[in-house]
Design an enzyme around this catalytic site. Sequence first.
Site, PDB file in Angstrom:
ATOM      1  N   CYS A 138       3.506  -3.524   4.355  1.00  0.00           N
ATOM      2  CA  CYS A 138       2.678  -1.383   4.292  1.00  0.00           C
ATOM      3  C   CYS A 138       2.691  -1.332   5.857  1.00  0.00           C
ATOM      4  O   CYS A 138       3.999  -2.038   5.600  1.00  0.00           O
ATOM      5  CB  CYS A 138       0.338  -2.801   4.795  1.00  0.00           C
ATOM      6  N   GLY A 139       2.365  -0.685   6.765  1.00  0.00           N
ATOM      7  CA  GLY A 139       2.624   0.208   7.352  1.00  0.00           C
ATOM      8  C   GLY A 139       2.626  -0.851   8.279  1.00  0.00           C
ATOM      9  O   GLY A 139       4.046  -0.687   8.643  1.00  0.00           O
ATOM     10  N   THR A 140       2.792  -1.307   9.120  1.00  0.00           N
ATOM     11  CA  THR A 140       2.856  -2.774   9.560  1.00  0.00           C
ATOM     12  C   THR A 140       2.697  -3.670   9.626  1.00  0.00           C
ATOM     13  O   THR A 140       3.737  -4.367   9.929  1.00  0.00           O
ATOM     14  CB  THR A 140       1.716  -2.948  10.982  1.00  0.00           C
ATOM     15  N   GLY A 141       2.774  -4.214   8.199  1.00  0.00           N
ATOM     16  CA  GLY A 141       2.859  -5.425   7.640  1.00  0.00           C
ATOM     17  C   GLY A 141       1.421  -6.290   7.803  1.00  0.00           C
ATOM     18  O   GLY A 141       1.266  -7.921   7.435  1.00  0.00           O
ATOM     19  N   ILE A 142       0.935  -6.044   8.930  1.00  0.00           N
ATOM     20  CA  ILE A 142      -0.803  -6.613   9.885  1.00  0.00           C
ATOM     21  C   ILE A 142      -1.525  -6.914   8.950  1.00  0.00           C
ATOM     22  O   ILE A 142      -1.843  -7.935   8.407  1.00  0.00           O
ATOM     23  CB  ILE A 142      -0.750  -6.529  11.216  1.00  0.00           C
ATOM     24  N   GLY A 143      -1.974  -5.688   8.319  1.00  0.00           N
ATOM     25  CA  GLY A 143      -3.583  -5.749   7.599  1.00  0.00           C
ATOM     26  C   GLY A 143      -3.133  -6.165   6.447  1.00  0.00           C
ATOM     27  O   GLY A 143      -3.842  -7.463   5.792  1.00  0.00           O
ATOM     28  N   ASP A 168       0.534  -1.383  -0.292  1.00  0.00           N
ATOM     29  CA  ASP A 168      -0.381   0.094  -0.034  1.00  0.00           C
ATOM     30  C   ASP A 168       0.961   0.798   0.115  1.00  0.00           C
ATOM     31  O   ASP A 168       2.261   0.980  -0.281  1.00  0.00           O
ATOM     32  CB  ASP A 168      -1.168  -0.400   1.044  1.00  0.00           C
ATOM     33  N   HIS A 169       0.471   2.376   0.267  1.00  0.00           N
ATOM     34  CA  HIS A 169       1.157   3.246   0.494  1.00  0.00           C
ATOM     35  C   HIS A 169       2.481   3.765   0.883  1.00  0.00           C
ATOM     36  O   HIS A 169       3.308   4.179   1.115  1.00  0.00           O
ATOM     37  CB  HIS A 169       0.329   4.566  -0.005  1.00  0.00           C
ATOM     38  N   HIS A 187       6.402 -31.667   9.933  1.00  0.00           N
ATOM     39  CA  HIS A 187       6.087 -29.592   9.297  1.00  0.00           C
ATOM     40  C   HIS A 187       5.264 -29.630   8.372  1.00  0.00           C
ATOM     41  O   HIS A 187       4.282 -29.161   7.975  1.00  0.00           O
ATOM     42  CB  HIS A 187       7.477 -28.429   8.825  1.00  0.00           C
ATOM     43  N   HIS A 196       9.769 -23.915   8.249  1.00  0.00           N
ATOM     44  CA  HIS A 196       8.323 -25.077   9.613  1.00  0.00           C
ATOM     45  C   HIS A 196       7.522 -24.529   8.642  1.00  0.00           C
ATOM     46  O   HIS A 196       6.056 -25.467   9.029  1.00  0.00           O
ATOM     47  CB  HIS A 196       8.629 -24.036  10.790  1.00  0.00           C
TER      48      HIS A 196
HETATM   49  C1  RB5 Z   1      -1.930   2.728   6.564  1.00  0.00           C
HETATM   50  O1  RB5 Z   1      -2.090   3.794   7.388  1.00  0.00           O
HETATM   51  C2  RB5 Z   1      -1.850   1.730   7.545  1.00  0.00           C
HETATM   52  O2  RB5 Z   1      -2.515   1.239   7.888  1.00  0.00           O
HETATM   53  C3  RB5 Z   1      -1.695   0.261   6.636  1.00  0.00           C
HETATM   54  O3  RB5 Z   1      -0.022   0.512   5.427  1.00  0.00           O
HETATM   55  C4  RB5 Z   1      -1.095  -0.663   7.462  1.00  0.00           C
HETATM   56  O4  RB5 Z   1      -0.217  -0.596   8.614  1.00  0.00           O
HETATM   57  C5  RB5 Z   1      -2.352  -1.430   8.287  1.00  0.00           C
HETATM   58  O5  RB5 Z   1      -1.877  -2.551   8.333  1.00  0.00           O
END
Ligand code: RB5
Length: 147
Positions: free
Chosen positions: A65-70, A8-9, A133, A98
């Site tokens: 992404c910002g955190t890699g989580i989303g 993403d951005h 595994h 694994h």
């Molecule tokens: C974007 O602001 C941020 O929410 C996205 O990059 C990401 O971190 C979501 O998990």
Amino acid sequence: MKIALGADHAGYSLKECIKGYLTEKGYEIVDCGTDSETSVDYPEYGFCTAKTVMDGKADCGILVCGTGIGISIAANKVKGIRAALCTDSYMAKMAREHNNANILALGARVIGQGVALDIVDAFLTTSFAGWKHARRIDLINEFEKKA
Ligand code: RB5
């Protein structure tokens, strides 16, 4: 080896850095976007990159992404995808050895470029260990089939 990249951005700049790094190393890149720092919705890029891997148009994928989580949550909704969010090279090595992860997810606001490239190297140079595994991955696949 063909690698699908998506971001993403917030992950755009790190994705471009990874693209340059891997291209120089001789990897083929399938760039699923985004192509600027204009705000976009990370699920679109997670889905698109994950589908590219599942359709066999790439051998594996890297998402940022910002955190890699989303973006990893989104990618993991695509059947057959095992996206692993890693913050160091040990995690990346284990994700391959694994978990047979087929997508690496990174958080551009969490780690620096140097660490990110180390993680990418570990992910791309480690093989699945199989054995017990494989049984665990089969359990995940069976659950996914029934769900
Ligand atoms: C974007 O602001 C941020 O929410 C996205 O990059 C990401 O971190 C979501 O998990």
